[in-house]
Write an enzyme that holds these catalytic residues in place. Structure first.
Site, short mmCIF file in Angstrom:
data_model
loop_
_atom_site.label_atom_id
_atom_site.label_comp_id
_atom_site.label_asym_id
_atom_site.label_seq_id
_atom_site.Cartn_x
_atom_site.Cartn_y
_atom_site.Cartn_z
N PRO A 1 -8.47 6.02 -19.90
CA PRO A 1 -8.34 6.98 -18.79
C PRO A 1 -6.97 6.88 -18.14
O PRO A 1 -6.41 5.79 -18.01
CB PRO A 1 -9.43 6.53 -17.81
CG PRO A 1 -9.51 5.04 -18.03
CD PRO A 1 -9.27 4.84 -19.52
N CYS B 1 15.72 27.12 -8.73
CA CYS B 1 16.20 28.47 -8.99
C CYS B 1 15.38 29.18 -10.05
O CYS B 1 15.93 29.72 -10.99
CB CYS B 1 17.65 28.42 -9.44
SG CYS B 1 17.84 27.48 -10.95
N GLU B 2 14.07 29.12 -9.95
CA GLU B 2 13.28 29.98 -10.82
C GLU B 2 11.92 30.28 -10.19
O GLU B 2 11.41 29.49 -9.40
CB GLU B 2 13.12 29.41 -12.23
CG GLU B 2 12.58 28.02 -12.33
CD GLU B 2 12.47 27.63 -13.80
OE1 GLU B 2 11.48 28.08 -14.42
OE2 GLU B 2 13.34 26.92 -14.32
N TYR C 1 0.52 12.46 -13.63
CA TYR C 1 1.37 13.52 -14.17
C TYR C 1 2.21 14.19 -13.09
O TYR C 1 2.53 15.37 -13.18
CB TYR C 1 0.52 14.53 -14.96
CG TYR C 1 -0.34 13.86 -16.01
CD1 TYR C 1 0.24 13.25 -17.11
CD2 TYR C 1 -1.73 13.79 -15.88
CE1 TYR C 1 -0.55 12.60 -18.06
CE2 TYR C 1 -2.52 13.14 -16.82
CZ TYR C 1 -1.92 12.55 -17.90
OH TYR C 1 -2.68 11.91 -18.84
N1 LLP Z 1 -5.13 8.85 -24.48
C1 LLP Z 1 -4.39 9.73 -25.18
C2 LLP Z 1 -4.20 9.52 -26.63
C3 LLP Z 1 -3.81 10.82 -24.53
O1 LLP Z 1 -3.09 11.70 -25.22
C4 LLP Z 1 -4.01 11.01 -23.14
C5 LLP Z 1 -3.43 12.14 -22.43
C6 LLP Z 1 -4.79 10.04 -22.45
C7 LLP Z 1 -5.34 8.98 -23.15
C8 LLP Z 1 -5.05 10.13 -20.97
O2 LLP Z 1 -5.76 11.29 -20.66
P1 LLP Z 1 -6.33 11.50 -19.16
O3 LLP Z 1 -7.40 10.48 -18.93
O4 LLP Z 1 -5.20 11.33 -18.21
O5 LLP Z 1 -6.83 12.89 -19.20
N2 LLP Z 1 0.37 16.51 -18.39
C9 LLP Z 1 -0.99 17.00 -18.43
C10 LLP Z 1 -1.94 16.03 -19.07
C11 LLP Z 1 -1.55 15.63 -20.47
C12 LLP Z 1 -2.47 14.59 -21.07
C13 LLP Z 1 -1.94 14.09 -22.38
N3 LLP Z 1 -2.71 13.04 -22.98
C14 LLP Z 1 -1.43 17.36 -17.01
O6 LLP Z 1 -0.64 17.21 -16.08
O7 LLP Z 1 -2.55 17.84 -16.82
#
Ligand code: LLP
Length: 416
Positions: free
Chosen positions: A277, A346-347, A375
């Site tokens: 997570p 600027c966008e 993020y």
């Molecule tokens: N494990 C793997 C292999 C992943 O690719 C990711 C996230 C995670 C764990 C963690 O996932 P989480 O528990 O945080 O959902 N930038 C985007 C989110 C991209 C997530 C990419 N991979 C946003 O701001 O929503």
């Protein structure tokens, strides 16, 4: 109003675990991410406890937020790490994670990254393709080692999340189609540089319906059964990350509900359950503290409230149309009115909150953009030559800067 660590009272306005955000802004400046250590601890422990009935390990996904102060806090709780690049691997080591606490996922890993991972002896390299397995095998044999590997399986299951962050469908670039995985594990048994220790899946992020997560767990459990028939015994099943959080107050599944959905399928495999997570641990634990630097109202249209923070600090609204609650740190009396909260870049994609209804905001006022622990800083950039923001950790009624604001000198420091 009380939202976890961030509480409001009329005397001091919005505060984080008892520390007024106005005090932090007065000393640290804005824009600044403010984290609650207690909220991070609580979220990690709830996640860990949800899987307490089975052998398991929580590998916090660094990509959500890898500021060292955040990582050290999580490592201290007993967390493992999930890294996605050579850079995240080095940062994890610097934060004190041991190599045997680290799993390495990533759709494209360079020869240098793979060799470093092999030489360290990570808990698992989550391999993405037959070609990558061959490269790991060759690197390991050259070192006289056996690399601990898992294959990332693509179960072709729709996570129901935003298309940019759904990864578990055949059309996505991630992993190996699950039906080809069995043959791959048979081949691995004949590759002396590889020790197959687990299977891995990750179908997406910000998943707010546990049904696809349950179906994924069922598919993986069935797969582990096939491996058993082939005489291949593995140690762990890595279910990846992806559990969503509530950004708008709508219900989101708790870690306990998530565990209840997946454990009936995977617990009988007897494998240790790994979890990765990111968002669920850190998203609700922070606000982005920003100051109003202009208010523009023409004709009868709604006002544009311009902040000193925007897509450089928080790209999620621009990139995914993501919603983050915004509140005034010290709301003024007066009628709530429609406004669009924007950044200074600027966008036109540089929006923090569209169609908001907020109390009157004036230049100099402070606002908090909520649930920005995941993020946010991790995706920050210096576009428009804006220095990376300051980051503050609040713990036990005290606060400290865990990442100071970048200076322009530092920004140009790599250039000649
Ligand atoms: N494990 C793997 C292999 C992943 O690719 C990711 C996230 C995670 C764990 C963690 O996932 P989480 O528990 O945080 O959902 N930038 C985007 C989110 C991209 C997530 C990419 N991979 C946003 O701001 O929503």
């Amino acid at each position: 109003m009380h939202t976890g660590a961030f509480a409001f009272d009329t005397a001091s306005g919005l505060s984080c675990d008892g520390v007024p955000l106005a005090d932090i802004a007065a000393s640290a400046g804005t824009p600044t991410f403010v984290y609650s250590a207690e909220a991070i601890r609580g979220a990690w422990r709830r996640f860990d406890a949800a899987f307490g009935a089975v052998p398991h390990a929580v590998h916090y996904a660094l990509k959500a937020n890898s500021t060292l102060g955040v990582l050290r806090l999580l490592r201290g709780l007993g967390s493992g790490a999930d890294v996605n690049s050579g850079g995240e691997l080095e940062v994890a080591l610097r934060a004190g994670f041991r190599p045997d606490q680290v799993v390495f996922t990533g759709v494209g890993k360079t020869p240098e990254e793979l060799d470093r991972a092999v030489s360290l002896g990570l808990k698992a390299i989550n391999a993405e393709s037959p070609g990558e397995l061959e490269r790991i095998d060759a690197l390991a044999r050259a070192r006289g080692a056996r690399a601990r590997v898992a294959v990332r399986l693509n179960p072709d299951i729709d996570a129901g999340a935003h298309p940019h962050i759904s990864t578990g469908r055949r059309v996505n670039k991630f992993g190996v189609p699950i039906e080809l995985g069995r043959e791959l594990y048979r081949q691995m048994a004949r590759m002396p540089g590889l020790q197959p220790v687990g299977v891995h899946v990750h179908i997406g992020s910000q998943i707010t319906d546990v049904a696809p997560l349950r179906r994924t767990a069922e598919a993986v459990a069935e797969f582990v059964g096939w491996l058993g028939e082939d005489g291949i015994a593995i140690e762990h099943v890595d279910l990846g990350g992806g559990l969503g959080v509530s950004y708008d107050g709508a219900a989101a599944p708790t870690p306990a509900e998530y565990a209840a959905a997946v454990l009936p399928a995977v617990a009988p495999t007897g494998c240790t359950i790994l979890l990765e997570p990111g968002r669920a641990i850190v998203a609700p634990a922070a606000v982005l503290l920003a100051r109003v630097i202009d208010v523009k109202r023409f004709f009868d249209a709604h006002a544009f409230v311009v902040l000193d923070a925007g897509m450089t600090e928080l790209i999620r609204p621009a990139l995914y149309g993501a919603y983050h609650r915004i509140s005034a740190v010290a709301p003024r009396a007066g009628a709530v009115a429609a406004c669009e909260v924007v950044g200074p870049l600027c966008e036109s994609s540089d929006v923090v909150g569209k169609n908001r209804r907020l109390p009157p905001l004036e230049v100099g006022d402070l606002v908090a953009v909520h649930d920005t622990g995941a993020y946010g800083s991790a995706m920050a950039s210096t576009y428009n030559r804006r220095p990376l923001p300051c980051e503050v950790m609040v713990d036990g009624g005290r606060w400290e800067v865990i990442k100071r604001r970048q200076t322009v000198e530092e920004m140009v420091g790599l250039e000649r």
